[in-house]
Design an enzyme around this catalytic site. Structure first.
Site, PDB file in Angstrom:
ATOM      1  N   HIS A 235       0.817  -1.210   0.000  1.00 41.81           N
ATOM      2  CA  HIS A 235       0.000   0.000   0.000  1.00 41.81           C
ATOM      3  C   HIS A 235       0.853   1.263   0.000  1.00 41.81           C
ATOM      4  O   HIS A 235       0.408   2.317   0.452  1.00 41.81           O
ATOM      5  CB  HIS A 235      -0.932   0.005   1.214  1.00 41.81           C
ATOM      6  N   GLU A 265      -3.099  -6.644  -9.612  1.00 42.43           N
ATOM      7  CA  GLU A 265      -1.739  -6.355  -9.163  1.00 42.43           C
ATOM      8  C   GLU A 265      -0.768  -7.260  -9.916  1.00 42.43           C
ATOM      9  O   GLU A 265      -1.012  -8.463 -10.053  1.00 42.43           O
ATOM     10  CB  GLU A 265      -1.629  -6.562  -7.643  1.00 42.43           C
ATOM     11  N   GLU A 361      -3.325 -13.543  -3.969  1.00 40.68           N
ATOM     12  CA  GLU A 361      -2.343 -12.468  -4.109  1.00 40.68           C
ATOM     13  C   GLU A 361      -1.103 -12.702  -3.234  1.00 40.68           C
ATOM     14  O   GLU A 361      -0.852 -11.964  -2.291  1.00 40.68           O
ATOM     15  CB  GLU A 361      -2.967 -11.117  -3.793  1.00 40.68           C
TER      16      GLU A 361
END
Length: 406
Positions: A235, A265, A361
């Site tokens: 982040h 991503e 992820e």
């Protein structure tokens, strides 16, 4: 002194016509029926929702607090959003049912409006994970000291299984994330800055949302595009750093369609990666593919996590794992919402079932100064079906597509 005694503490105003909401009226009716069933089973006459995600889920209205309290009071026969006068008629237009506006001429008018809607209820459902201690104290004082009952876990469980309408919107979000990924991929070049590349992806997604969803709310679509050292955190904010040959890159696109967030991503390299970086990248891709193969009905979050942990341990990379391996999608954003009961972590034993939407992820973070330093992350979204799962992310991953300018 100005006399304010004739000013209302709260009022209703149906300004204009109802707006098109993200979902059909029957969809909101279905959600409210589920909440009312929970209320009946737990003997809760009234519920006060206060979080952005639950208010949006049950009413369609996504508020912007800006320091003011908002709510949605649900009883067995009514669903009413409570909004600040600064928003005028917009909350009613974007609420599936009713709305009450509170004024700020007198402190605690919000709670007076809530009290009027709740009536004499002696048990009131609240979201304990959202309500502050100060708000709880005020609620007890202004609502006649009812018993406050936590309904947050029940509403989270209800949100974890998506309807057909929700899944269709989530699929549209995933397609939009791919559009942003393609725009970013095309903008990457030596000397370009993180912010320039991020804006290219954001602009492409906002244009696509406006094209595909002409009645949607357009806000909060964003991109995190990171390079070099800045890839170490999932982040990390975008900077003005200029890309250099040999950089590891992290592409992260996040379209928001009427409160529903999706994500893409990818790890990329500007120029051919060195041998250590390529080895780690390929290992993370393999973990990603393992995770994709494990998502199916009947699998558990903790069981999937254990399998990927074993793979990384065999590769001597488990110590570089950064966070859990995936999470639920639906009404959520980077600043509200989180269905923590559907995260791929060691301490979550939730069983996957049809209608759930989860990401895979995996991320490895190799600290600066070590061979292959940087953050490696891939992210796809899957919809769990009756006997398998559908991957709704289309943008390619891995060295075959994401080494740029080699």
């Amino acid at each position: 002194m100005t006399d304010t005694s004739n000013r209302p503490e709260f009022f209703t105003c149906h300004n204009g016509e109802k707006a098109a909401l993200p979902f059909s009226k029957s969809e909101y009716d279905r959600r409210l029926a589920g909440l009312r069933a929970i209320m009946a089973a737990r003997d809760i006459p009234a519920v006060l929702l206060t979080s952005m995600h639950n208010i949006a889920y049950y009413s369609g209205f996504l508020y912007c607090a800006f320091g003011r309290p908002y709510g949605c009071v649900v009883t067995q026969d009514k669903c009413t959003t409570v909004s600040a006068n600064i928003d005028a008629g917009q909350p009613w237009r974007r609420s599936a049912e009713e709305n009450v506006i509170y004024t700020d001429w007198k402190r605690d008018n919000y709670w007076r409006a809530v009290a009027n809607l709740i009536g004499n209820a002696k048990r009131v459902g609240i979201e304990s994970d959202h309500m502050t201690m100060a708000a709880r104290d005020t609620a007890l004082n202004m609502l006649g000291a009812p018993e406050l009952v936590d309904i947050a876990p029940d509403t989270m469980a209800a949100r974890m299984v998506k309807s057909a309408e929700e899944i269709e919107l989530i699929k549209g979000g995933a397609r939009t994330a791919d559009v942003g990924g393609a725009a970013i991929h095309a903008a990457i070049r030596e000397g370009a800055t993180e912010i320039d590349i991020a804006m290219a992806g954001r602009d492409a997604m906002e244009a696509e949302i406006a094209r595909a969803y002409p009645d949607a709310e357009y806000r909060d679509t964003w991109v995190w595009f990171q390079s070099g050292l800045n890839t170490d955190g999932a982040h990390n904010p975008v900077t003005k750093r200029a890309l250099q040959k040999g950089d590891i890159l992290s592409l992260n696109t996040f379209p928001m369609i009427s409160g529903y967030y999706t994500a893409l991503e990818r790890t990329l390299f500007l120029g051919e990666p060195d041998a250590d970086s390529l080895r780690i990248w390929k290992a993370n891709v393999a973990a990603h593919e393992l995770g994709l193969s494990l998502i199916k009905p009947g699998a558990t979050c903790s069981g999937i996590t254990a399998e990927i942990n074993r793979f990384f341990a065999d590769e001597d990379l488990l110590q570089y794992r950064s966070f859990g391996y995936g999470h639920s999608f639906g009404v959520l954003s980077h600043y509200y919402g989180r269905e923590s009961g559907l995260e791929l972590r060691e301490d979550i034993d939730t069983v996957l079932e049809p209608g759930m939407v989860v990401s895979i992820e995996p991320m490895l973070w190799i600290p600066e100064g070590q061979p292959g330093a940087g953050g490696y992350r891939e992210h796809d979204i899957l919809v769990v079906g009756e006997d398998s799962a559908e991957n709704i992310t289309g943008f390619p991953y891995g060295p075959g597509h994401n080494i740029i300018g080699a």
